[in-house]
Write a protein that holds these residues in place. Structure first.
Motif, mmCIF file in Angstrom:
data_model
loop_
_atom_site.group_PDB
_atom_site.id
_atom_site.type_symbol
_atom_site.label_atom_id
_atom_site.label_comp_id
_atom_site.label_asym_id
_atom_site.label_seq_id
_atom_site.Cartn_x
_atom_site.Cartn_y
_atom_site.Cartn_z
ATOM 1 N N ARG A 47 1.125 -1.305 -0.076
ATOM 2 C CA ARG A 47 -0.036 0.109 0.214
ATOM 3 C C ARG A 47 0.991 0.909 -0.025
ATOM 4 O O ARG A 47 0.593 2.343 -0.724
ATOM 5 N N ASP A 48 1.935 1.292 0.718
ATOM 6 C CA ASP A 48 2.703 2.930 0.806
ATOM 7 C C ASP A 48 3.071 2.714 -0.360
ATOM 8 O O ASP A 48 3.727 3.719 -0.924
ATOM 9 N N SER A 49 3.733 1.184 -1.432
ATOM 10 C CA SER A 49 4.708 1.331 -2.591
ATOM 11 C C SER A 49 3.571 2.162 -3.475
ATOM 12 O O SER A 49 3.995 2.785 -4.603
ATOM 13 N N ILE A 50 2.311 1.602 -3.545
ATOM 14 C CA ILE A 50 1.440 2.137 -4.446
ATOM 15 C C ILE A 50 1.145 3.484 -4.359
ATOM 16 O O ILE A 50 1.052 4.531 -5.256
ATOM 17 N N VAL A 51 1.312 4.359 -3.115
ATOM 18 C CA VAL A 51 0.298 5.437 -2.973
ATOM 19 C C VAL A 51 1.770 6.556 -3.578
ATOM 20 O O VAL A 51 1.858 7.361 -4.016
#
Length: 294
Positions: free
Chosen positions: A103-107
């Motif tokens: 999720r952090d990487s997608i954001v």
């Protein structure tokens, strides 16, 4: 280990591998830092293949400073990673993340596309059960505790890896950071972050609108979620693939029940939840090095 100040907080990091290699950043899940079991061996495998690997303690993990601001915790961490990458002069990079790190990487990719050349994500959280589960892990106890016992109560919270007391043990300056923040501001941020975990029909993953996901146009590799994994559902991985048009969808390079097995081994003191990631190294390297990526 070195650290850099980003948005008023120190961020602990390490670069592994040859200086001339293509840069890869690895972001694990939970409130787990770069020294959590399984993260460093995974990074070292990429370094052995010639990559320059950035591992880091995200704010609210490991020995980095506690930070509380932003639309969600993932948005705050994405902003922090952007500052870290820019200060180190590393971009554009291959961005790899599992579970909360996915999720952090997608954001990060949505917010800072100019810093990303490849995106690789697996064990993606989404759907009603896992989103509500995250709310219980990351914000609900905090809100209840703040209302009863203020910051002293937060400092006394224990019982899970990556608790606020663990963060103070790893970085004693964090106690004063929490006291300076105060209970009122802490609670305000918790309510704001809570919004990300309220399931919404227009969000395949917590806190990220589907229309934002559709903006991603960098080559992306998505690993299918496990058949029985209720924390990182198969359905969510398929939804994310359908939203990112530049994505390739692959079968898990680890056993179908790797997440469940990893939890059992961790609880028995015989292994860790991130150990299976090593099985993905060849697949991830092939994708990172591929000419087109999809």
């Amino acid at each position: 280990m070195p650290d850099l100040t980003v948005n008023g907080g120190k961020v602990r990091y390490e670069l592994i591998g040859p200086e001339g290699g293509d840069t890869v950043v690895i972001t694990p899940g939970g409130r787990f830092g770069m020294e959590y079991r399984g993260v460093r061996p995974f990074a070292e495998a990429f370094a052995a293949a010639g990559k320059r690997v950035l591992i880091w303690d995200r704010p609210n993990t490991g020995a980095s400073d506690i930070q509380l601001y932003g639309r969600s915790e993932s948005h705050m961490r994405a902003e922090t990673l952007a500052g870290l990458v820019e200060q180190l002069g590393l971009g554009p990079i291959a961005v790899l993340g599992g579970s909360g790190g996915a999720r952090d990487s997608i954001v990060f990719t949505i917010e800072y596309p100019h810093l990303v050349r490849r995106l690789v994500v697996w064990s993606i959280v989404g759907g009603a059960f896992s989103s509500i589960s995250l709310a219980s892990v990351y914000v609900l106890d905090e809100i209840r505790t703040l209302r009863r016992n203020g910051i002293d109560g937060i400092l006394a919270l224990k019982g899970r890896a990556g608790s606020w007391s663990d963060l103070v043990d790893a970085n004693p300056a964090n106690e004063q950071r929490l006291r300076d923040l105060g209970a009122e501001e802490f609670e305000r941020v918790m309510w704001q972050w809570f919004e990300a975990y309220v399931p919404k029909a227009t969000e395949a993953i917590p806190g990220v609108a589907d229309h934002e996901m559709r903006q991603i146009d960098v080559p992306t590799l998505i690993v299918r979620g496990g058949e029985g994994d209720i924390d990182h559902p198969k359905r969510t991985s398929m939804e994310v693939h359908s939203l990112i048009r530049s994505s390739r969808f692959v079968e898990p390079p680890w056993p179908e029940d790797a997440w469940e097995r990893g939890q059992a081994l961790r609880d028995a003191g015989k292994g860790g939840i991130f150990d299976p990631w090593m099985d993905g190294v060849p697949t991830f390297l092939e994708f990172i090095d591929s000419e087109k990526g999809i």
